[in-house]
Scaffold this motif. Sequence first.
Motif, PDB file in Angstrom:
ATOM      1  N   THR A  20       7.286  -8.076  13.233  1.00 54.14           N
ATOM      2  CA  THR A  20       6.896  -6.694  13.533  1.00 54.14           C
ATOM      3  C   THR A  20       6.115  -6.119  12.360  1.00 54.14           C
ATOM      4  O   THR A  20       6.536  -6.237  11.201  1.00 54.14           O
ATOM      5  CB  THR A  20       8.131  -5.831  13.819  1.00 54.14           C
ATOM      6  N   TYR A  21       5.024  -5.481  12.664  1.00 51.33           N
ATOM      7  CA  TYR A  21       4.106  -5.015  11.630  1.00 51.33           C
ATOM      8  C   TYR A  21       4.715  -3.884  10.801  1.00 51.33           C
ATOM      9  O   TYR A  21       5.297  -2.938  11.330  1.00 51.33           O
ATOM     10  CB  TYR A  21       2.800  -4.525  12.257  1.00 51.33           C
ATOM     11  N   PHE A  22       4.589  -4.001   9.473  1.00 55.91           N
ATOM     12  CA  PHE A  22       5.044  -2.959   8.555  1.00 55.91           C
ATOM     13  C   PHE A  22       3.958  -2.689   7.532  1.00 55.91           C
ATOM     14  O   PHE A  22       3.002  -3.461   7.382  1.00 55.91           O
ATOM     15  CB  PHE A  22       6.347  -3.366   7.865  1.00 55.91           C
ATOM     16  N   PHE A  23       4.113  -1.608   6.810  1.00 54.12           N
ATOM     17  CA  PHE A  23       3.133  -1.240   5.779  1.00 54.12           C
ATOM     18  C   PHE A  23       3.830  -1.184   4.424  1.00 54.12           C
ATOM     19  O   PHE A  23       4.940  -0.666   4.305  1.00 54.12           O
ATOM     20  CB  PHE A  23       2.519   0.123   6.091  1.00 54.12           C
ATOM     21  N   ASP A  24       3.153  -1.720   3.407  1.00 57.34           N
ATOM     22  CA  ASP A  24       3.672  -1.667   2.040  1.00 57.34           C
ATOM     23  C   ASP A  24       2.508  -1.563   1.078  1.00 57.34           C
ATOM     24  O   ASP A  24       1.379  -1.945   1.387  1.00 57.34           O
ATOM     25  CB  ASP A  24       4.514  -2.909   1.737  1.00 57.34           C
ATOM     26  N   LEU A  25       2.801  -1.058  -0.128  1.00 58.09           N
ATOM     27  CA  LEU A  25       1.762  -0.848  -1.132  1.00 58.09           C
ATOM     28  C   LEU A  25       1.369  -2.133  -1.853  1.00 58.09           C
ATOM     29  O   LEU A  25       0.334  -2.177  -2.511  1.00 58.09           O
ATOM     30  CB  LEU A  25       2.244   0.170  -2.169  1.00 58.09           C
ATOM     31  N   HIS A  26       2.207  -3.164  -1.775  1.00 58.43           N
ATOM     32  CA  HIS A  26       1.986  -4.377  -2.549  1.00 58.43           C
ATOM     33  C   HIS A  26       1.423  -5.502  -1.680  1.00 58.43           C
ATOM     34  O   HIS A  26       1.738  -5.582  -0.477  1.00 58.43           O
ATOM     35  CB  HIS A  26       3.288  -4.840  -3.193  1.00 58.43           C
ATOM     36  N   PRO A  27       0.652  -6.407  -2.259  1.00 60.53           N
ATOM     37  CA  PRO A  27       0.163  -7.576  -1.518  1.00 60.53           C
ATOM     38  C   PRO A  27       1.329  -8.436  -1.032  1.00 60.53           C
ATOM     39  O   PRO A  27       2.465  -8.292  -1.489  1.00 60.53           O
ATOM     40  CB  PRO A  27      -0.698  -8.309  -2.560  1.00 60.53           C
ATOM     41  N   PRO A  28       1.066  -9.388  -0.133  1.00 59.27           N
ATOM     42  CA  PRO A  28       2.161 -10.035   0.600  1.00 59.27           C
ATOM     43  C   PRO A  28       2.785 -11.275  -0.025  1.00 59.27           C
ATOM     44  O   PRO A  28       3.832 -11.725   0.447  1.00 59.27           O
ATOM     45  CB  PRO A  28       1.497 -10.399   1.924  1.00 59.27           C
ATOM     46  N   PHE A  29       2.205 -11.860  -1.072  1.00 55.49           N
ATOM     47  CA  PHE A  29       2.629 -13.188  -1.524  1.00 55.49           C
ATOM     48  C   PHE A  29       4.128 -13.286  -1.791  1.00 55.49           C
ATOM     49  O   PHE A  29       4.843 -14.107  -1.198  1.00 55.49           O
ATOM     50  CB  PHE A  29       1.829 -13.582  -2.766  1.00 55.49           C
ATOM     51  N   ALA A  30       4.658 -12.449  -2.698  1.00 59.45           N
ATOM     52  CA  ALA A  30       6.073 -12.543  -3.069  1.00 59.45           C
ATOM     53  C   ALA A  30       6.981 -12.192  -1.897  1.00 59.45           C
ATOM     54  O   ALA A  30       8.057 -12.786  -1.728  1.00 59.45           O
ATOM     55  CB  ALA A  30       6.357 -11.630  -4.259  1.00 59.45           C
TER      56      ALA A  30
ATOM     57  N   TRP B  31      -8.573  -6.489   6.665  1.00 58.02           N
ATOM     58  CA  TRP B  31      -8.202  -6.510   5.245  1.00 58.02           C
ATOM     59  C   TRP B  31      -8.755  -5.283   4.525  1.00 58.02           C
ATOM     60  O   TRP B  31      -8.034  -4.644   3.740  1.00 58.02           O
ATOM     61  CB  TRP B  31      -8.720  -7.791   4.600  1.00 58.02           C
ATOM     62  N   ILE B  32     -10.008  -4.934   4.780  1.00 57.18           N
ATOM     63  CA  ILE B  32     -10.618  -3.772   4.121  1.00 57.18           C
ATOM     64  C   ILE B  32      -9.892  -2.493   4.521  1.00 57.18           C
ATOM     65  O   ILE B  32      -9.618  -1.622   3.681  1.00 57.18           O
ATOM     66  CB  ILE B  32     -12.123  -3.686   4.468  1.00 57.18           C
TER      67      ILE B  32
ATOM     68  N   GLU C 127      -5.969   1.836   2.836  1.00 55.19           N
ATOM     69  CA  GLU C 127      -4.725   2.585   3.065  1.00 55.19           C
ATOM     70  C   GLU C 127      -3.714   2.334   1.953  1.00 55.19           C
ATOM     71  O   GLU C 127      -2.986   3.249   1.539  1.00 55.19           O
ATOM     72  CB  GLU C 127      -4.135   2.190   4.420  1.00 55.19           C
ATOM     73  N   MET C 128      -3.678   1.117   1.429  1.00 54.93           N
ATOM     74  CA  MET C 128      -2.747   0.795   0.340  1.00 54.93           C
ATOM     75  C   MET C 128      -3.071   1.609  -0.905  1.00 54.93           C
ATOM     76  O   MET C 128      -2.181   2.189  -1.546  1.00 54.93           O
ATOM     77  CB  MET C 128      -2.794  -0.704   0.031  1.00 54.93           C
ATOM     78  N   PHE C 129      -4.335   1.668  -1.260  1.00 59.86           N
ATOM     79  CA  PHE C 129      -4.726   2.428  -2.451  1.00 59.86           C
ATOM     80  C   PHE C 129      -4.527   3.932  -2.230  1.00 59.86           C
ATOM     81  O   PHE C 129      -4.133   4.655  -3.148  1.00 59.86           O
ATOM     82  CB  PHE C 129      -6.169   2.123  -2.827  1.00 59.86           C
ATOM     83  N   LYS C 130      -4.780   4.381  -1.026  1.00 62.15           N
ATOM     84  CA  LYS C 130      -4.585   5.800  -0.720  1.00 62.15           C
ATOM     85  C   LYS C 130      -3.118   6.183  -0.872  1.00 62.15           C
ATOM     86  O   LYS C 130      -2.785   7.178  -1.536  1.00 62.15           O
ATOM     87  CB  LYS C 130      -5.068   6.082   0.706  1.00 62.15           C
ATOM     88  N   GLN C 131      -2.233   5.410  -0.268  1.00 57.14           N
ATOM     89  CA  GLN C 131      -0.809   5.721  -0.337  1.00 57.14           C
ATOM     90  C   GLN C 131      -0.270   5.563  -1.755  1.00 57.14           C
ATOM     91  O   GLN C 131       0.612   6.308  -2.180  1.00 57.14           O
ATOM     92  CB  GLN C 131      -0.029   4.812   0.629  1.00 57.14           C
ATOM     93  N   ASN C 132      -0.806   4.606  -2.497  1.00 53.95           N
ATOM     94  CA  ASN C 132      -0.364   4.411  -3.881  1.00 53.95           C
ATOM     95  C   ASN C 132      -0.705   5.627  -4.738  1.00 53.95           C
ATOM     96  O   ASN C 132       0.102   6.062  -5.571  1.00 53.95           O
ATOM     97  CB  ASN C 132      -1.007   3.153  -4.466  1.00 53.95           C
ATOM     98  N   ASN C 133      -1.877   6.192  -4.525  1.00 55.45           N
ATOM     99  CA  ASN C 133      -2.284   7.374  -5.299  1.00 55.45           C
ATOM    100  C   ASN C 133      -1.485   8.615  -4.931  1.00 55.45           C
ATOM    101  O   ASN C 133      -1.431   9.574  -5.712  1.00 55.45           O
ATOM    102  CB  ASN C 133      -3.776   7.637  -5.100  1.00 55.45           C
TER     103      ASN C 133
END
Length: 758
Positions: free
Chosen positions: A96-106, A548-549, A554-560
């Motif tokens: 199920t799709y979720f949103f997070d500020l960090h990339p997915p590798f770890a 990806w873009i 959205e990741m950078f926006k939410q992080n700020n």
Amino acid sequence: MPSRSRAARRAEPEHKHKPKSHSVEKDEKKPIEELEVDSKRLSEIDPSQQKTYSKYCTFMTILAAAVRFCFIWYPSEVVFDEVHFGKFASYYLQRTYFFDLHPPFAKLLIAFVAYLSGYDGKFKFDDIGDSYLTHSVPYIPMRALSAVFGTFTVTLVFNIMKESGYSVLTCIFTSALIALDNAHVGETRLILLDATLIFFVAASIYCYIRFYKQRKQPFSRDWYLWLFLTGLSLSSVISTKYVGVFTYASIGIAVVYDLWQILDVKRGNTLRNFAKHFTARLMLLVVIPFCVYLFWFWVHFTVLSKSGPGDNFMTPEFQETLGDSVLAKEAKDVHYHDVITIKHKDTECLLHSHLYNYPLRYEDGRISSQGQQVTCVNDFNDTNNYWEILPSDMSPQSINKTSPVREGDSFRLRHVKTNGYLLTHDVASPFYPTNEEFTVVPAQMLNQSNNMNDTVFKFDPVDKRPGNVLKSKASFVKIRHVPTVVAMWTHNDKLLPSWGFNQQEVNGNKEIKDASNIWYVDSIIGLTGARALYLPKQVKKLPFLRKWIELQGEMFKQNNELSSEHPYASEPQDWPMCLSGVSFWTKNDSRQQIFFVGNIPCWWLECVCMSCFLAIVALDLVTRRRGVYMLNERARKRVYMNISFFFAAWACHYFPFFLMGRQRFLHHYLPAHLLAALLSGAIIEFLFTNNRTAEFTGDRKSIGKISVYKYRAVIVALLAAVVWGFVFFAPITYGNVSLSVEEVKKRQWMNMKLHFTK
């Protein structure tokens, strides 16, 4: 011989005044210098010395594993940010799709370990303190992933110092600064991302050192291998957290310096040769790592193929690429005048009422309102569980509206079977004298007493997104009573006696923020028409790079936007000396807590060592301007090529945080702390090494040698301080020991906000 005039002496070239010892030093045996070390040095070490390094490296690795795996099963509850990263693993497993500020590798690694452990992803890690054992979550293997990365970070630190040419004792001491640091131990034994991040920061430094040592054999197999591994490590860092860009900057400084040296025509390099060097670094440190970084996002999008809680962050075009999840199939929009059942999230019991009243007096002698009972029952089909949801506005214009109910709306609940309205009032509940009693009152009685306002409740959305349409099974809310500002709550700690049919008590909890106040609409009774039908969602495609873009933006926006206050947020100037910490977990009834704090003696020692380094550099620069050459050239290479590299890397990982407006916490300093430890080990050995020129020492044979006995004594004393600091703070690192108020106060350090429970 007549003396020369002052003017004649001033006219002579400066190099004529250099001590003669410099010309002699060229014939002396050179010590290894990091970034200036002979590539054949390790092969020249005799087998016994190689065995000594390997033996102590193994010992430090075992020590690091022991302190990280110790009590890894405790507590068997959700701790700190396991709320987030455990939840994300569950979403991956349920796709199920979720949103997070960090990339997915770890996060993908954590999910993969959970998958191998047989976990189904049903537990959602909603709140700190939620039990793993109750929900059969394989949390120990998931925590073990962090512990493994934390253990081998210590191995890398040992080998970084070894490859940089430092003594065995220095390697032991430097790796001990990480192995026995409470902050590193605390962070690398939980389901968090920092263990992965720090491991690959260390791997990037180690691989680049191994690559640089191959500089005399450019374009050889080993040269390409270590350059590729450096790029792969850098990609893993930035694929874990975006602060990995600081590691890129650290290695980038060394790469630019290296290329600048290669560009020097005096070294016999042609522009064609320089272009070849530049292209190799561009491809293996930038292009290929970027492709690996994109690959993890491709895996992320491929796995998360179903609609989920992250949908609202994305555009409609993006959402159209997601299929319906099981939850989405069952979720229906709730409208006013729907008859619904309401379920408590933690106990999974349904809100219930019946034609029986509270007793006149409870067992402890307290008097009740004798109103109609409101309870919670197990999931069974009973019309006493049915409630009609009505608008809060009872005017003729509003009472008949059938528009969707939205999170954040005010509303009323009518009990269908008894035709009364739910309310709570300032009467003590059966088991909690400080909490309010819930009851159902007939509409006629409310109209006569003009108490209809007491029946108004409000949905407080848990996802902090008021305005979303309330959906059955999918929307989690707190049901807050508007007049008295209490939250509807139930529990199964103790069941009502026979007069309450051994059902669960429902009351008004004054602790609005309590995580156990969460409810959701379980079903809509008798739903017909278009809303009752399930129409399969048509899944569309969108180019990977476009997805990806959009996600990056959205990741950078939410992080700020992470600028809200937090009780444990801290400022970067507090970090090097560990002037604050973070509460990870508390257990008030047993007086146990996990508090994130460093090994204070180590952190202060590192600050002293960095100050010594800056003082040495300043003194050397000033004295050389005056024609005084105190440090021999090999010592200066050690300072400016090796220790300066560690310092520059520390600065790259530390100072950018001063420019950030988002929330900052002490754990953001851990990568910089790793580099401060490397610098500390290097500078301590430097201080006990004879680095002076022959003019100042008078003994050429002692140049470059360590004062062995003094150095051993100092290292033993410092290691004793390291062990003491770790043991002293261990009770709040592991959280497995009950501490008295006096014991907690002893560990109260500067601005730490430890919990005191009498």
